[in-house]
Design a protein around this motif. Sequence first.
Motif, PDB file in Angstrom:
ATOM      1  N   HIS A  12       0.825  -1.216   0.000  1.00 59.26           N
ATOM      2  CA  HIS A  12       0.000   0.000   0.000  1.00 59.26           C
ATOM      3  C   HIS A  12       0.856   1.262   0.000  1.00 59.26           C
ATOM      4  CE1 HIS A  12      -4.164  -1.486   0.302  1.00 59.26           C
ATOM      5  NE2 HIS A  12      -3.602  -2.553   0.842  1.00 59.26           N
ATOM      6  N   ARG A  15       0.009   5.125   1.154  1.00 64.00           N
ATOM      7  CA  ARG A  15      -1.020   5.258   2.190  1.00 64.00           C
ATOM      8  C   ARG A  15      -0.636   6.372   3.168  1.00 64.00           C
ATOM      9  NH1 ARG A  15      -5.214   2.356   5.084  1.00 64.00           N
ATOM     10  NH2 ARG A  15      -5.545   1.330   3.082  1.00 64.00           N
ATOM     11  N   ASP A  52      -1.651  -5.521  -4.049  1.00 67.68           N
ATOM     12  CA  ASP A  52      -1.727  -4.173  -3.512  1.00 67.68           C
ATOM     13  C   ASP A  52      -0.336  -3.595  -3.244  1.00 67.68           C
ATOM     14  OD1 ASP A  52      -4.430  -3.970  -3.757  1.00 67.68           O
ATOM     15  OD2 ASP A  52      -4.893  -4.183  -1.628  1.00 67.68           O
ATOM     16  N   ASP A  55      -1.457   2.055  -2.852  1.00 66.33           N
ATOM     17  CA  ASP A  55      -2.694   2.329  -2.124  1.00 66.33           C
ATOM     18  C   ASP A  55      -3.760   2.919  -3.035  1.00 66.33           C
ATOM     19  OD1 ASP A  55      -3.986   2.305   0.524  1.00 66.33           O
ATOM     20  OD2 ASP A  55      -4.126   4.467   0.217  1.00 66.33           O
ATOM     21  N   HIS A  87      -6.315  -2.614  -5.315  1.00 69.64           N
ATOM     22  CA  HIS A  87      -5.865  -1.223  -5.387  1.00 69.64           C
ATOM     23  C   HIS A  87      -4.940  -0.989  -6.572  1.00 69.64           C
ATOM     24  CE1 HIS A  87      -7.100   0.466  -1.332  1.00 69.64           C
ATOM     25  NE2 HIS A  87      -7.394  -0.811  -1.215  1.00 69.64           N
ATOM     26  N   SER A 204      -8.798  -1.777   7.856  1.00 71.34           N
ATOM     27  CA  SER A 204      -8.149  -0.793   6.999  1.00 71.34           C
ATOM     28  C   SER A 204      -8.337  -1.173   5.535  1.00 71.34           C
ATOM     29  CB  SER A 204      -6.654  -0.679   7.324  1.00 71.34           C
ATOM     30  OG  SER A 204      -6.013  -1.936   7.189  1.00 71.34           O
ATOM     31  N   GLU A 205      -8.999  -2.310   5.268  1.00 69.67           N
ATOM     32  CA  GLU A 205      -9.366  -2.670   3.912  1.00 69.67           C
ATOM     33  C   GLU A 205     -10.604  -1.864   3.499  1.00 69.67           C
ATOM     34  OE1 GLU A 205      -7.788  -6.157   6.234  1.00 69.67           O
ATOM     35  OE2 GLU A 205      -9.531  -4.852   6.462  1.00 69.67           O
ATOM     36  N   ARG A 206     -10.855  -1.793   2.201  1.00 62.07           N
ATOM     37  CA  ARG A 206     -12.094  -1.174   1.746  1.00 62.07           C
ATOM     38  C   ARG A 206     -13.257  -2.026   2.240  1.00 62.07           C
ATOM     39  NH1 ARG A 206     -10.518   0.257  -4.565  1.00 62.07           N
ATOM     40  NH2 ARG A 206      -9.260   2.099  -4.113  1.00 62.07           N
ATOM     41  N   SER A 209     -15.090  -4.488  -0.068  1.00 61.29           N
ATOM     42  CA  SER A 209     -14.337  -5.610  -0.641  1.00 61.29           C
ATOM     43  C   SER A 209     -14.175  -6.770   0.319  1.00 61.29           C
ATOM     44  CB  SER A 209     -12.959  -5.127  -1.109  1.00 61.29           C
ATOM     45  OG  SER A 209     -12.146  -4.771  -0.010  1.00 61.29           O
TER      46      SER A 209
END
Length: 440
Positions: A12, A15, A52, A55, A87, A204-206, A209
């Motif tokens: 990520h 981020r 990923d 980010d 991502h 902290s993931e979407r 998803s």
Amino acid sequence: MTGRIFHTSDWHLGRQIGHRRYRRDDEFDAVLNEIIAIAEDFAPDLIVHSGDLFDGARPSLDDLRRAADTLRRLGRIAPTVVVAGNHDTRAVLGFLQYVLEVTSGPSDHRVRFATDTRTGGLLVAEYPAAGGEQTIRIGALPYLHPNRFTYGFGDPATATASFAQQMRHVQADVHRRLATGRGPGDILVYAAHLFVEGATPSHSERPISVGPDFAIAAAGLPPVDYGALGHIHKPQTIDSVGFPARYAGSPLQLDFGETHDTKSVVLAEIEPGKDPRIHLVPLTAGRRLVNLAGTLDEIAQRASRIGDAWVKAIVDTNAPTTKLSETLAAMLPKATIVDIQERRVGATSAVLDRSAATAEVPSVTDLLHDYLSDRKVTGQQLDHALAALAQIQSEPDPTDPAPCCEENLLTAALSGKGIDSVDRAGLLLAAGPDGSAVSR
């Protein structure tokens, strides 16, 4: 002899943290150097990144450079396979592949990418292991979004199946392709970016998803010697599948839901016919994320133990406190305070219950109409704004928008087709209510 696999995931890069969007470039540089050092000591036969890298869909030039430099260095240690995560975009990973080939040369394929199913889908590759006495066969599957599920099936009936059912077909095909012609010294590895039912997200993931519609059954994972999974940021194992399948997790604590997570990379030593040896090596380069809650006196008692960290503070007070941020900064001189909230007894309001509302909740279109009307936006300008909103809402996937409007006209002209062959809906969107062209 033993095959050695190094597994990392969910970097990520880019981020940020906190309302002021603090960048974490120094932390990313430090933890990536730590990952490289661990890989050098382990001397793996294969390095797997399970998705990923970035980010966002449009990483900065600094983050592209950071990814390219790190992957180039990992590729010098061992062949490296990178899976596209949710991502990542195939355009960015394709450019990254180009950069690596230009600077390192394409002949040895030291770094390879499994990108989007529309450009070939599953990457199946073989790499020598254990001094050439064994072979690692990897099937690397990029992230599959339910809205763009384009894997080719022999049975058209599967087109109406759920995402989990479709993924069962995909993963059965992965196993078939990996197992076909398998020799006694072959080690099978499955690398994928997905949400396995029962895994514990770190939040902290979407959120969408990792919802139930995106979950696949653990029993559907292809039976291999090692499953290198990405997408969930909390390091963990999937215990119900009968073979070692792990989420390597993110290398840094990405938000304040991960304050208790110990980040790590996975070292897998596998010999056919024997129990694999799985080792976790902690990553220590990143700053800690700390939640502090209590009165100022209670926070002061803990302050000396905080040190260099990102801090989110919730302060219990009886009345509004002046210069609260300055007071906390003095208590925590080495920390970066990214958020401060005052929590006063009796000052909170009851949560509104939507079921108790008597009025119909206005739509987004209604809200935009009222907002613009209040600001004297009327006539064609208002119509154009509402048409643009309707177009945005009709897109099935914001990361992969369909062509429209002037783009359709240009495409038709370049292909030699007449205007009549263009989608009439595109023409209507490209023109105002009076038929005049709309400037975009």
